[in-house]
Design a protein around this motif. Structure first.
Motif, PDB file in Angstrom:
ATOM      1  N   ARG A  94       0.838  -1.198   0.000  1.00 45.44           N
ATOM      2  CA  ARG A  94       0.000   0.000   0.000  1.00 45.44           C
ATOM      3  C   ARG A  94       0.870   1.244   0.000  1.00 45.44           C
ATOM      4  NH1 ARG A  94      -5.615  -0.118   1.525  1.00 45.44           N
ATOM      5  NH2 ARG A  94      -6.057  -2.289   2.003  1.00 45.44           N
ATOM      6  N   ILE A  95       1.866   1.193   0.872  1.00 44.95           N
ATOM      7  CA  ILE A  95       2.778   2.329   0.989  1.00 44.95           C
ATOM      8  C   ILE A  95       3.515   2.528  -0.324  1.00 44.95           C
ATOM      9  CG2 ILE A  95       4.839   3.125   2.165  1.00 44.95           C
ATOM     10  CD1 ILE A  95       3.429   2.850   4.445  1.00 44.95           C
ATOM     11  N   VAL A  96       3.891   1.408  -0.953  1.00 41.06           N
ATOM     12  CA  VAL A  96       4.622   1.521  -2.217  1.00 41.06           C
ATOM     13  C   VAL A  96       3.771   2.249  -3.255  1.00 41.06           C
ATOM     14  CG1 VAL A  96       5.472   0.188  -4.172  1.00 41.06           C
ATOM     15  CG2 VAL A  96       6.178  -0.410  -1.880  1.00 41.06           C
ATOM     16  N   SER A  97       2.476   1.945  -3.285  1.00 43.39           N
ATOM     17  CA  SER A  97       1.608   2.664  -4.220  1.00 43.39           C
ATOM     18  C   SER A  97       1.672   4.160  -3.957  1.00 43.39           C
ATOM     19  CB  SER A  97       0.167   2.193  -4.080  1.00 43.39           C
ATOM     20  OG  SER A  97       0.079   0.829  -4.393  1.00 43.39           O
ATOM     21  N   ASP A  98       1.590   4.546  -2.696  1.00 41.92           N
ATOM     22  CA  ASP A  98       1.677   5.967  -2.367  1.00 41.92           C
ATOM     23  C   ASP A  98       3.029   6.547  -2.758  1.00 41.92           C
ATOM     24  OD1 ASP A  98      -0.854   6.261  -1.295  1.00 41.92           O
ATOM     25  OD2 ASP A  98      -0.240   5.489   0.651  1.00 41.92           O
ATOM     26  N   PHE A  99       4.068   5.782  -2.458  1.00 40.78           N
ATOM     27  CA  PHE A  99       5.430   6.214  -2.792  1.00 40.78           C
ATOM     28  C   PHE A  99       5.571   6.476  -4.275  1.00 40.78           C
ATOM     29  CE2 PHE A  99       8.333   4.238   0.665  1.00 40.78           C
ATOM     30  CZ  PHE A  99       7.893   5.217   1.529  1.00 40.78           C
ATOM     31  N   ARG A 100       5.066   5.539  -5.053  1.00 43.31           N
ATOM     32  CA  ARG A 100       5.254   5.646  -6.490  1.00 43.31           C
ATOM     33  C   ARG A 100       4.582   6.895  -7.018  1.00 43.31           C
ATOM     34  NH1 ARG A 100       5.076  -0.485  -8.898  1.00 43.31           N
ATOM     35  NH2 ARG A 100       7.209  -0.911  -8.283  1.00 43.31           N
ATOM     36  N   LYS A 101       3.372   7.123  -6.539  1.00 45.98           N
ATOM     37  CA  LYS A 101       2.660   8.318  -6.981  1.00 45.98           C
ATOM     38  C   LYS A 101       3.444   9.566  -6.578  1.00 45.98           C
ATOM     39  CE  LYS A 101      -1.795  10.613  -6.624  1.00 45.98           C
ATOM     40  NZ  LYS A 101      -3.104  10.582  -5.987  1.00 45.98           N
ATOM     41  N   LEU A 126      17.445   4.169 -10.345  1.00 48.08           N
ATOM     42  CA  LEU A 126      17.988   4.300  -8.996  1.00 48.08           C
ATOM     43  C   LEU A 126      16.884   4.726  -8.038  1.00 48.08           C
ATOM     44  CD1 LEU A 126      20.926   3.968  -8.110  1.00 48.08           C
ATOM     45  CD2 LEU A 126      21.103   6.436  -8.033  1.00 48.08           C
ATOM     46  N   LEU A 127      16.087   5.703  -8.474  1.00 46.19           N
ATOM     47  CA  LEU A 127      15.001   6.174  -7.626  1.00 46.19           C
ATOM     48  C   LEU A 127      13.968   5.064  -7.422  1.00 46.19           C
ATOM     49  CD1 LEU A 127      14.568   9.776  -8.998  1.00 46.19           C
ATOM     50  CD2 LEU A 127      15.321   9.134  -6.728  1.00 46.19           C
ATOM     51  N   ALA A 128      13.693   4.316  -8.493  1.00 45.58           N
ATOM     52  CA  ALA A 128      12.749   3.210  -8.371  1.00 45.58           C
ATOM     53  C   ALA A 128      13.305   2.180  -7.384  1.00 45.58           C
ATOM     54  CB  ALA A 128      12.490   2.575  -9.725  1.00 45.58           C
ATOM     55  N   ASP A 129      14.618   1.949  -7.451  1.00 44.01           N
ATOM     56  CA  ASP A 129      15.258   1.022  -6.507  1.00 44.01           C
ATOM     57  C   ASP A 129      15.158   1.527  -5.081  1.00 44.01           C
ATOM     58  OD1 ASP A 129      15.940  -0.729  -8.404  1.00 44.01           O
ATOM     59  OD2 ASP A 129      18.057  -0.161  -8.532  1.00 44.01           O
ATOM     60  N   ASP A 130      15.267   2.853  -4.928  1.00 37.06           N
ATOM     61  CA  ASP A 130      15.192   3.423  -3.589  1.00 37.06           C
ATOM     62  C   ASP A 130      13.875   3.057  -2.928  1.00 37.06           C
ATOM     63  OD1 ASP A 130      17.654   4.555  -3.496  1.00 37.06           O
ATOM     64  OD2 ASP A 130      17.021   6.473  -4.318  1.00 37.06           O
ATOM     65  N   ILE A 131      12.819   3.073  -3.730  1.00 41.43           N
ATOM     66  CA  ILE A 131      11.521   2.730  -3.174  1.00 41.43           C
ATOM     67  C   ILE A 131      11.503   1.276  -2.724  1.00 41.43           C
ATOM     68  CG2 ILE A 131       9.133   2.353  -3.836  1.00 41.43           C
ATOM     69  CD1 ILE A 131       9.087   4.962  -5.074  1.00 41.43           C
ATOM     70  N   ASP A 132      12.102   0.405  -3.530  1.00 42.64           N
ATOM     71  CA  ASP A 132      12.208  -0.997  -3.121  1.00 42.64           C
ATOM     72  C   ASP A 132      12.996  -1.112  -1.821  1.00 42.64           C
ATOM     73  OD1 ASP A 132      10.829  -1.745  -5.283  1.00 42.64           O
ATOM     74  OD2 ASP A 132      12.555  -2.380  -6.470  1.00 42.64           O
ATOM     75  N   HIS A 133      14.013  -0.270  -1.717  1.00 43.11           N
ATOM     76  CA  HIS A 133      14.847  -0.289  -0.519  1.00 43.11           C
ATOM     77  C   HIS A 133      14.034   0.061   0.720  1.00 43.11           C
ATOM     78  CE1 HIS A 133      19.169  -0.025  -2.095  1.00 43.11           C
ATOM     79  NE2 HIS A 133      18.978  -1.136  -1.452  1.00 43.11           N
ATOM     80  N   ILE A 134      13.223   1.100   0.576  1.00 41.03           N
ATOM     81  CA  ILE A 134      12.433   1.527   1.732  1.00 41.03           C
ATOM     82  C   ILE A 134      11.421   0.431   2.078  1.00 41.03           C
ATOM     83  CG2 ILE A 134      10.884   3.296   2.616  1.00 41.03           C
ATOM     84  CD1 ILE A 134      12.374   5.305   0.898  1.00 41.03           C
ATOM     85  N   GLU A 135      10.938  -0.246   1.059  1.00 37.70           N
ATOM     86  CA  GLU A 135      10.049  -1.394   1.265  1.00 37.70           C
ATOM     87  C   GLU A 135      10.755  -2.430   2.151  1.00 37.70           C
ATOM     88  OE1 GLU A 135       8.777  -2.760  -2.549  1.00 37.70           O
ATOM     89  OE2 GLU A 135       8.093  -4.687  -1.780  1.00 37.70           O
ATOM     90  N   ASN A 136      12.007  -2.719   1.813  1.00 34.77           N
ATOM     91  CA  ASN A 136      12.778  -3.685   2.607  1.00 34.77           C
ATOM     92  C   ASN A 136      13.091  -3.167   3.997  1.00 34.77           C
ATOM     93  OD1 ASN A 136      12.989  -5.950   1.078  1.00 34.77           O
ATOM     94  ND2 ASN A 136      14.713  -5.168  -0.110  1.00 34.77           N
ATOM     95  N   LEU A 137      13.268  -1.855   4.093  1.00 30.87           N
ATOM     96  CA  LEU A 137      13.543  -1.270   5.404  1.00 30.87           C
ATOM     97  C   LEU A 137      12.440  -1.667   6.386  1.00 30.87           C
ATOM     98  CD1 LEU A 137      14.878   0.900   7.365  1.00 30.87           C
ATOM     99  CD2 LEU A 137      13.351   2.537   6.317  1.00 30.87           C
TER     100      LEU A 137
ATOM    101  N   ASN B 194       7.119  -3.447 -14.161  1.00 29.30           N
ATOM    102  CA  ASN B 194       7.970  -2.587 -14.983  1.00 29.30           C
ATOM    103  C   ASN B 194       7.291  -1.276 -15.331  1.00 29.30           C
ATOM    104  OD1 ASN B 194       9.995  -4.425 -15.009  1.00 29.30           O
ATOM    105  ND2 ASN B 194       9.360  -5.369 -16.931  1.00 29.30           N
ATOM    106  N   HIS B 195       5.967  -1.250 -15.142  1.00 27.87           N
ATOM    107  CA  HIS B 195       5.206  -0.088 -15.558  1.00 27.87           C
ATOM    108  C   HIS B 195       5.750   1.206 -14.971  1.00 27.87           C
ATOM    109  CE1 HIS B 195       1.902   2.814 -15.012  1.00 27.87           C
ATOM    110  NE2 HIS B 195       1.595   2.467 -16.236  1.00 27.87           N
ATOM    111  N   PHE B 196       6.152   1.142 -13.718  1.00 30.12           N
ATOM    112  CA  PHE B 196       6.585   2.358 -13.036  1.00 30.12           C
ATOM    113  C   PHE B 196       7.838   2.949 -13.674  1.00 30.12           C
ATOM    114  CE2 PHE B 196       8.707   4.373  -9.274  1.00 30.12           C
ATOM    115  CZ  PHE B 196       7.888   5.482  -9.267  1.00 30.12           C
ATOM    116  N   VAL B 197       8.834   2.099 -13.887  1.00 36.14           N
ATOM    117  CA  VAL B 197      10.066   2.581 -14.510  1.00 36.14           C
ATOM    118  C   VAL B 197       9.771   3.064 -15.930  1.00 36.14           C
ATOM    119  CG1 VAL B 197      12.383   1.947 -15.224  1.00 36.14           C
ATOM    120  CG2 VAL B 197      11.472   1.044 -13.112  1.00 36.14           C
ATOM    121  N   ASP B 198       8.912   2.317 -16.612  1.00 39.33           N
ATOM    122  CA  ASP B 198       8.499   2.685 -17.959  1.00 39.33           C
ATOM    123  C   ASP B 198       7.923   4.103 -17.957  1.00 39.33           C
ATOM    124  OD1 ASP B 198       7.984   1.956 -20.715  1.00 39.33           O
ATOM    125  OD2 ASP B 198       5.862   1.819 -20.204  1.00 39.33           O
TER     126      ASP B 198
END
Lengths: 580, 577
Positions: A94-101, A126-137, B194-198
């Motif tokens: 859920r948080i990731v959805s918010d993060f992405r937006k 890199l920024l997309a990875d950062d979000i994954d990182h925070i997910e793992n945090l 992949n959509h997000f990076v796309d």
């Protein structure tokens, strides 16, 4: 520690979300706690059960409750664990959805400043990875640590209820495991992290040099040098890993020893506290056995916390993004149809730049005119386009559409300008959807007509899925010329009065280039065109040519005039035509 | 579970035996620790004083410490082998890369090669470190414990023995179910993730189209869809862990209840019962730790297989058919290709029926539409690609060779592509890449001939400025000049292979660069692939390539007179108005 708080001082990415889905978060933590509680309770209860049974009670009913509880805890532990996994993932996603937006909106503001070259692609990943990182945090560090801490408090309180001094002792011993060791880990790891990144970076650099420059290495015949260059970082990496592992082994060993001590302490305490009569002695095995399931919960805290430095970098990076909303109260719209674009005596210099890019540069482009802009790379052709689009502001002078400054027309930009650049992006959806992005209201027939106009219809008809063919990521399915044509179809639907062509043919071969230019100027014949180009192919399509040099136009005129009067233009034109 | 390739690693067999022995000792320590802890507890249960149970407590403490120490010892024994193996793998991968050459990189992709060498081998390290010890533990320790339990009381031992395969069976069944579900959803799933990076990458385009603001909601919706799908998969995937958890904890509960009944009816006393209860979690422990790292081991196993696969690729042999010293290419030297063919992956031939006679200091232009095979031909001439075996002959100075991937040949030419690669090094080191021993004054002179002097003056450290990606940016024209400076510095290489050197440059840079290139062409055998017309005027022989074949060849004058493919191509290239 100071460092830790500094990270969260202006944090808008981690803390607010802990508050946002409070209930789900509380549920996750509760389930996590129950998992370990049941694990411990199972052993506690079993220990009591057999101790009690060994006293040979008169009948089975005397041990009926512990028997039922044993089963309950035995089923409870896996069930809670399963539920905890699901809810924690649900919460994090859920948080990731918010993060992405949020990340999207932050990047959107700087969209054009970020050009579509190789390196920005990296920055975005890199920024997309950062979000994954925070997910793992959350999953690897925050949840286990918080759950262990709660467990810690509960245990200390429970034991303190029986005897305060023993509660205090456990406060100390378990504190070593859940507080001291993790802090030590993060300290050691934090120091190593910087070093590790430097070494990894060297290795990565050497590796790209080896891979990308492989042809040069091969024909230089410098095999020995090639091997020698890789050796140093390989050894350094090995050394680093060794130190890392050593630390982890001995840390885990120490934690286990502390658990051994806790066991012994429990036995000693029991010998004073629980040996008053035979009934109370049944609890001894219960207490001692309940320690072991805790090892799992407490040991993982150190590892989780030691990963903090790498998460920290991600948190700092996303917090550095500007997430403030854009102020657009001064925006207006163009009421009259577009008639003229005026660039009036502009000066421009990049804030950090040494060089004056433009010096009193002026340009007028009337509706329907077509102008080509040339000049060696680095003279500011792209900068001029950014100024005209309003992504940059001139230091002096004006840029206006009709009589409205371009800075006030930013919300209407897509209605005024169509842009075809070097690498138009194709999204990973169908051809139809990609083209329709030019105008979401367009009917299927309009989209097909646009594709027909750019001469793609035969190619698309030949595809098995036709117009519904998926464009693989980044448009890799199509050739350079086809990609440009798809983007051109999109621009046709967009139907803006001014079209900016930003070197659209730079990566095409001359034959494809000639065909594409013919199509472009045919379908856009009624538009106003500003074309930045790197050479002279197709130059005869335009009415005006400008050469940019040292911040000013040093050649201007129709192609025919220039060919007749400017020797430099003639020489370049002849070269381009192969007449040299 | 165990990759057979693991046993081929040096020192692995011996280590396996030692680790198995240590696992037996560890199992014994676990038994001693459980036994004496129980003795102490039972003593206290009998309301004896603390003094009487100090001895068993001490033995428990020693056994516990020993057990934990053994874990460290096993890691310490394992680590040097792992370290050596991964270090060797890294070195082997790099050497193999050198042998495979640039065509391998082109085929596999730079990113993939870097990933294999960097993260791939990191994963292999984790895998080796985890899998060997854990698998051995899993195969040894439960048996040691089980034997002791059986010796105490066979009924519980039988139950524990029976449940073990049942757990594994359930994990496998549920694992397959999860995999099947994940596979079914994979395509849509992959697209969503992949959509997000796309979207981020396409942002400038979205902005140009005026869609960027409203797309934020779309990003959120897709991400929510992704969440729901992920949860659906996780719900099944986690069932496998659930099964493991469920059976192990429930088994312990069942054992406890069994023991309770046994105690009531007096068929067992408290001490053995307690020992069995303490030992049962330890019986399952190796299985649980193995399962918890299962995914890490799976990734590592795949990475290991990928590395092994790369190392097993065939490499060019017979690279010394022309000796191992650079050729002395002279005015009377010859290169001939007769009926040579080439295909990628043995499928459709990419080049066929090549007949080329080159001699002395000819300038040979190679022209053709894009995709016609110009670059493939240049790569074949450079020896980066190996021609189809048994087709035609290649001769250098009359000496037959099977391919041009010859040490001597490759040390005799320069290859100048569209984007010459610049190393992360100083400008001087880059120029002197082919002549690492060259002096600074010679380098400076070569740079001057290549027209770099004015630019070098603007650099903070002149020739010693660091360039390459991530350092100072170098424009396309300057990169070409640096490549030319290499050729000016090393005069012994008399053959030049150009692959569209000016294709991406703006017309003015191209015009200026041409003046620098022209003098280099003198006294060299030149192969020049291009689709810029003006270069053809500088050539004294032209090969016209179409669909992988040389459809016409001759001097420009001959070809113009002939009015065939050459004339047609020239017209098309000059196209437009």
């Amino acid at each position: 520690m100071k460092d830790f708080f500094a990270t969260f001082k202006h944090d808008t990415w981690v803390m607010p979300y802990l508050r946002k889905y409070k209930k789900l978060l509380a549920l996750t933590l509760f389930l996590g706690l129950m998992t370990f509680f049941c694990g411990s309770a199972l052993m506690f209860n079993s220990g009591y059960l057999i101790s009690k049974a060994a006293r040979h009670p008169y009948n089975i009913l005397m041990i009926y409750v512990p028997i039922v509880l044993t089963r309950a805890f035995g089923i409870g532990r896996p069930a809670f664990r399963y539920a905890e996994r699901i809810t924690s993932h649900n919460w994090v996603l859920r948080i990731v959805s918010d993060f992405r937006k949020k990340l999207y909106q932050a990047v959107e503001k700087q969209a054009v400043a970020i050009r579509q070259n190789f390196q920005t692609g990296d920055v975005l990943s890199l920024l997309a990875d950062d979000i994954d990182h925070i997910e793992n945090l959350y999953l690897r560090t925050v949840f286990p640590t918080v759950i262990a801490l709660m467990m810690y408090v509960l245990i200390v309180i429970a034991l303190g209820y029986f005897s305060w001094w023993f509660g205090l002792l456990m406060l100390l011993l378990l504190g070593l495991i859940v507080i001291v060791m993790p802090l030590l880990s993060v300290l050691v790891n934090g120091a190593r992290e910087t070093q590790s990144r430097a070494i990894q970076q060297t290795f990565y650099t050497q590796l790209t040099d080896a891979v990308m420059g492989l042809g040069d290495w091969l024909i230089s015949g410098r095999r020995a040098d090639f091997n020698a260059r890789q050796a140093a970082p390989i050894d350094e990496i090995a050394q680093l890993r060794r130190a890392d592992h050593q630390f982890q082994w001995w840390r885990d060993f120490t934690i286990q020893l502390i658990f051994g001590v806790i066991c012994l302490a429990l036995m000693v305490w029991s010998s004073f506290y629980w040996t008053s009569n035979r009934d109370s002695a049944n609890w001894i095995a219960a207490f001692v056995l309940s320690v072991f399931p805790l090892v799992d919960a407490f040991q993982s805290v150190s590892q989780g916390v030691s990963e903090w430095p790498s998460y920290q970098r991600s948190i700092v990076r996303v917090n550095d993004l500007d997430t403030a909303p854009v102020d657009d109260h001064d925006q207006t719209i163009l009421t009259e149809p577009f008639s003229v674009l005026r660039v009036g005596q502009i000066d421009f210099r990049y804030p950090a730049g040494q060089r004056q890019i433009f010096n009193q540069l002026s340009l007028t482009l009337k509706a329907g005119e077509k102008l080509a802009l040339l000049g060696p790379s680095g003279t500011g052709k792209s900068t001029l386009l950014k100024l005209i689009l309003g992504d940059l502001q001139p230091d002096a002078g004006t840029i206006q559409l009709n009589d409205v400054p371009i800075a006030h027309l930013q919300n209407e930009r897509a209605q005024l300008f169509g842009v075809l650049d070097q690498q138009p992006y194709l999204f990973n959806t169908t051809i139809m959807n990609n083209v329709r992005m030019g105008n979401l209201q367009a009917t299927d027939d309009q989209v097909k007509a646009a594709l027909e106009a750019v001469e793609l219809a035969p190619m698309i008809d030949a595809l098995p899925d036709g117009y519904d063919t998926m464009v693989a990521e980044g448009g890799a399915r199509f050739s350079g010329g086809e990609r440009q044509r798809l983007a051109l179809a999109r621009i046709l639907l967009q139907d803006a009065p001014i079209i900016i062509l930003d070197e659209p043919t730079v990566s095409l071969d001359p034959i494809t280039e000639a065909h594409l230019l013919a199509t472009v100027f045919r379908v856009l014949h009624d538009k106003t065109i500003l074309w930045v180009t790197h050479h002279l192919a197709g130059i005869n399509y335009v009415d005006q040519v400008r050469f940019l040099e040292d911040g000013q136009f040093d050649m201007a005129g129709t192609p025919q005039e220039l060919y007749a009067t400017a020797p430099r233009f003639k020489r370049l034109y002849d070269l381009d035509q192969g007449r040299d | 579970m165990f990759d057979p390739a693991l046993f081929k690693l040096p020192g692995m067999r011996r280590l396996t035996v030692i680790l198995a022995l240590l696992a037996v000792i560890e199992g014994i320590c676990i038994i001693i620790q459980a036994q004496f802890m129980s003795v102490a507890i039972v003593g206290l249960w009998h309301l004896k004083a603390l003094g009487t149970v100090l001895q068993p407590m001490l033995i428990f403490a020693i056994a516990w410490t020993m057990r934990q120490l053994l874990v460290v010892v096993k890691n310490k024994l394992m680590y040097p082998v792992v370290e050596k193996t991964t270090g060797d793998l890294r070195r082997q991968v790099m050497q193999k890369l050198y042998d495979l050459g640039p065509s391998y990189v082109a085929k596999t992709g730079t990113g993939n090669v870097v990933t294999t060498a960097l993260e791939g081998i990191d994963k292999v390290q984790t895998y080796l470190m985890l899998v060997v010890i854990k698998v051995i533990d899993m195969m040894v320790i439960p048996w040691v414990i089980l034997i002791y339990i059986a010796w105490l009381r066979w009924r519980e031992a039988l139950f524990l023995l029976a449940i073990f395969p049942l757990i594994i069976l359930f994990m496998i069944i549920l694992g397959y179910a999860a995999q099947a579900k994940a596979d079914r959803q994979y395509v849509g799933y992959q697209r969503m993730s992949n959509h997000f990076v796309d979207t981020l990458r396409g942002l400038p385009t979205l902005k140009q189209l005026g869609l960027s603001k409203r797309y934020a909601e779309n990003v959120y919706q897709v991400s929510e869809g992704y969440r729901k799908q992920t949860l659906a998969v996780i719900k099944i995937a986690m069932l496998s862990t659930f099964a493991l958890d469920f059976f192990t904890t429930l088994s312990i509960a069942v054992v406890a209840v069994f023991l309770g009944f046994g105690l009531i009816d007096g068929s067992i006393t408290l001490l053995p019962a307690l020992v069995i209860l303490v030992l049962s979690p330890d019986y399952f422990l190796p299985l649980r730790t193995f399962a918890s790292d299962y995914h890490a081991t799976l990734n590592g196993k795949n990475a290991f297989a990928a590395v092994q696969k790369m190392l097993a690729l065939p490499i060019a042999t017979d690279r010394d058919q022309l000796g191992d010293q650079p050729l002395a290419w002279q005015a009377d030297s010859t290169l001939s290709l007769q009926q040579v063919a080439f295909s990628y992956d043995d499928a459709q031939p990419a080049l066929s029926q090549l007949n080329i006679q080159a001699h002395g200091y000819q300038r040979i232009g190679i022209i053709g539409a894009s995709g016609s095979g110009k670059s493939t031909l240049i790569n074949l001439l450079g020896g980066f690609l190996t021609p189809t075996a048994g087709h035609g002959t290649i001769k250098v100075n009359g000496q037959t060779v099977t391919h041009l991937n010859q040490t001597a040949w490759q040390q005799s030419f320069f290859y100048i592509p569209q984007n010459p690669y610049l190393f992360h090094a100083t400008l001087a080191e880059n120029i002197a890449f082919y002549q690492p021993d060259a002096g600074l004054s010679a380098i400076g002179a070569a740079a001057d001939k290549a027209g770099l002097t004015a630019w070098i003056k603007t650099l903070p450290d002149g020739l010693n400025t660091a360039i390459g990606e991530g350092s100072r940016g170098v424009s396309g024209g300057q990169a070409q000049r640096i490549a030319l400076a290499r050729a000016f510095l090393d005069k012994s290489r008399k053959i030049l292979l150009f692959d569209e050197p000016t294709a991406h440059l703006d017309i003015e840079t191209e015009a200026a660069l041409k003046q620098t290139i022209l003098p280099v062409l003198d006294d060299h055998l030149v192969f020049f692939a291009t689709h810029r017309l003006h270069w053809i005027n500088q050539m004294d022989y032209v090969l016209v390539v179409d669909h992988g074949q040389i459809v016409e060849q001759g001097t420009p004058t001959e070809l113009t007179a002939h009015d065939g493919a050459y004339v047609q191509l020239r017209n098309e290239m000059g196209g437009g108005k």
